[in-house]
Design a protein around this motif. Structure first.
Motif: not given
Length: 134
Positions: A79-83
């Motif tokens: 689940r690619p994401h930028v926090t």
């Protein structure tokens, strides 16, 4: 501001040489196209969802190469994401998500390169990084 996407949370130190060789091979190609596509609820945080078929292909290829050596977390769907917010009360996270969703518009994300890091029980130590060609 640079941000990091995590492809894997923990790879065995014995895989380091192969990982670095593979990252160098991927970096010899043009950078993957990517988009910030939405807002993600992380429970106690918030992130921008990332979509990139080409980056997903790199991750899939690495997962195949390291099959049988991945942790359960790294075997789970990616689940690619930028926090952008972490370790807050869920109601605080929900408030930010609502605020961001009101004005969010998908936009391109530039992927500059690939890097490997070593966890030192608290801080992280960079091992090596590669910039995509072109």
């Amino acid at each position: 501001m640079p941000a990091h996407l995590t492809l894997f949370h923990h790879l065995a130190p014995s895989l380091e040489r192969e990982l670095l060789d593979r990252l160098a091979t991927y970096a010899a190609t043009p950078a993957p196209r990517a988009m910030l596509s939405g807002i993600m609820d992380l429970g106690k945080g918030t992130a921008f969802r990332v979509e990139s078929e080409q980056l997903a292909d790199i991750r899939y290829d690495l997962a195949l190469a390291f099959r049988g050596m991945l942790t359960p977390q790294d075997q789970a769907p990616w689940r690619p994401h930028v926090t952008i917010q972490n370790k807050v009360e869920p109601k605080v996270a929900k408030a930010l998500q609502q605020q961001l969703r009101a004005t969010f518009e998908p936009r391109p994300l530039v992927i500059k390169g690939l890097a490997a890091w070593r966890y030192l029980g608290g801080p992280w130590e960079p091992i090596l990084s590669y910039t995509f060609r072109g």
